[in-house]
Design an enzyme around this catalytic site. Structure first.
Site, short mmCIF file in Angstrom:
data_model
loop_
_atom_site.label_atom_id
_atom_site.label_comp_id
_atom_site.label_asym_id
_atom_site.label_seq_id
_atom_site.Cartn_x
_atom_site.Cartn_y
_atom_site.Cartn_z
N GLU A 242 1.04 -1.26 0.02
CA GLU A 242 -0.20 0.18 -0.06
C GLU A 242 0.90 1.25 -0.04
OE1 GLU A 242 -3.38 -0.19 2.96
OE2 GLU A 242 -3.92 -2.16 2.17
N GLU A 243 1.77 1.33 0.82
CA GLU A 243 2.97 2.25 0.86
C GLU A 243 3.26 2.47 -0.60
OE1 GLU A 243 5.81 2.26 3.79
OE2 GLU A 243 7.24 3.60 2.54
#
Ligand SMILES: Cc1cc2nc3c(=O)[nH]c(=O)nc-3n(C[C@H](O)[C@H](O)[C@H](O)COP(=O)(O)OP(=O)(O)OC[C@H]3O[C@@H](n4cnc5c(N)ncnc54)[C@H](O)[C@@H]3O)c2cc1C
Length: 387
Positions: A242-243
């Protein structure tokens, strides 16, 4: 083709309203100070639900799918600096995904809920002075003592570090194999034994506070562990997906803006009796850069669609992160060039973009680490070792 529906666009409109009225008017002041008021700003985004877009409704989140988070990351690029979006991204997509997915109900009540409302500021503690790219070699230890962990070690380059209330920390909880010896632990940063060094002086992202944090015999209840003991490395690798998609999406609008502004400048500036833009090499280059931005946008949207569909996006997210870092550097550098001397003056917005964009190839996994992941995924590392 965009992945955004009218609901995504509505979310972007609400964010844009806040950005234009409450954020952008203060950016220059925050950049000059080297810090922005994270609690004050986060409460504003929290009040309209934007800090918990994908988080469970039971903890104050909106319970939407990941494409909405990317729509938010993209519109945050309309903030006229990189530091404030980075700080928000740390809160929404870097220090909270594992907590939301694997944390106990009590832990989520205590730390996720107030982070979604913006009352708490969080940070992510992975990197250390002796281990950034090689996450498995971190040295910070959390040893059990009664019902607590006792944490010793230190973290470096921590975004939101001087303002954060808590850290999602990766620490060694055993001496076992490197990938099974770690856990993610929520560490309240007001605890005795925590020392936060003065914020670091950086090339760019100047309004984002970045700090070194030391832990000396810090007691944290074992119930603050996120999920199972020994699964921290795996949870962090999940959280990195997600980062990395967030980081890639966050550079799209700044790059759009760089090209648009360069077009305006070269349209107005005359040299050798004609507009700079009348030189075919200049307009071809700007056209090429916008094409690259659109290619990146398509790659990010593809990764997001796969992720929303429940598929493993390690390869696509790594490709998107790599392409984002490379494109950001290329676009900022090429556009700055067309301003001539003005491109070297701090009053020209492209200079901030040039400085802020540089970290896109370093933070959250350097370009070379993305290339290593992609190589492994394509089967190259194994076959070259056999040869
Ligand atoms: C502004 C900023 C904010 C940050 N925020 C956070 C945060 O909030 N939380 C956090 O935990 N960390 C944070 N970081 C740290 C960041 O994630 C690390 O700096 C990054 O992962 C690289 O680690 P390192 O600096 O130790 O580089 P190193 O691991 O020392 O690597 C140095 C360079 O060597 C090269 N390299 C390394 N390994 C390989 C390889 N296998 N093959 C080829 N080349 C290689 C790469 O070019 C790399 O850039 C932040 C950093 C910055 C600059």
């Amino acid at each position: 083709m965009s992945i955004y529906t009218s609901e995504h666009l509505e979310l972007q409109r609400s964010a844009r309203k806040l950005i234009e009225s409450e954020i952008n008017p203060h950016v220059d002041e925050w950049e000059a100070k080297g810090i922005f008021p994270a609690h004050e700003v986060f409460r504003k985004f929290g009040a309209i639900g934007l800090l918990g877009i994908t988080k469970p409704q039971a903890f104050g989140g909106l319970g939407l799918d990941y494409s909405f988070s990317i729509a938010f990351a993209e519109v945050l690029g309309e903030i006229t600096c990189g530091g404030v979006p980075l700080a928000i991204g740390v809160q929404t997509d870097m220090c909270t995904p594992a907590l939301a997915r694997h944390g106990s109900t009590a832990l989520r009540d205590e730390f996720l809920k107030p982070s979604i409302s913006g009352d708490y500021v969080g940070c992510i503690g992975v990197s250390e002075p002796s281990a950034g790219s090689d996450v498995s070699r971190i040295k910070t230890k959390a040893r059990k003592d009664g019902n607590d962990y006792v944490v010793d070690g230190g973290k470096l380059w921590i975004t939101n570090g001087t303002q954060a209330d808590w850290m999602c920390m990766l620490a060694n909880t055993s001496d076992g194999p490197l990938h099974k010896s770690k856990s993610l632990i929520v560490v309240p940063l007001k605890s005795p034994g925590v020392t936060i060094a003065p914020r670091l002086d950086k090339l760019g992202m100047r309004s984002s506070d970045t700090a070194q944090i030391f832990f000396d015999g810090v007691r944290v209840p074992q119930r603050n562990r996120i999920g199972e003991e020994g699964k921290g490395f795996v949870y962090q690798m999940e959280q990195f997906q997600e980062e990395r998609m967030w980081a890639a999406a966050s550079v799209l609008r700044p790059m759009d803006r760089a090209v648009q502004e360069a077009i305006k400048y070269t349209d107005a500036r005359i040299a050798f009796g004609k507009r700079i833009l009348d030189n075919q090499s200049v307009r071809f280059r700007l056209a090429e850069l916008q094409t690259k931005i659109e290619m990146l946008r398509a790659l990010i949207y593809r990764a997001v669609q796969e992720y929303v569909g429940g598929n493993d996006v390690t390869t696509l997210a790594s490709m998107a992160k790599l392409a984002a870092g490379r494109s950001m550097r290329e676009v900022a550098d090429a556009c700055l060039q067309y301003y001539g001397g003005m491109g070297f003056m701090n009053e020209t917005p492209i200079t901030r973009l040039y400085r802020d964009g540089r970290v896109a190839s370093i933070g959250g996994g350097a370009d070379e680490i993305m290339l290593e992941i992609i190589s492994k995924r394509l089967g190259m590392v194994e076959s070259s070792q056999k040869a």
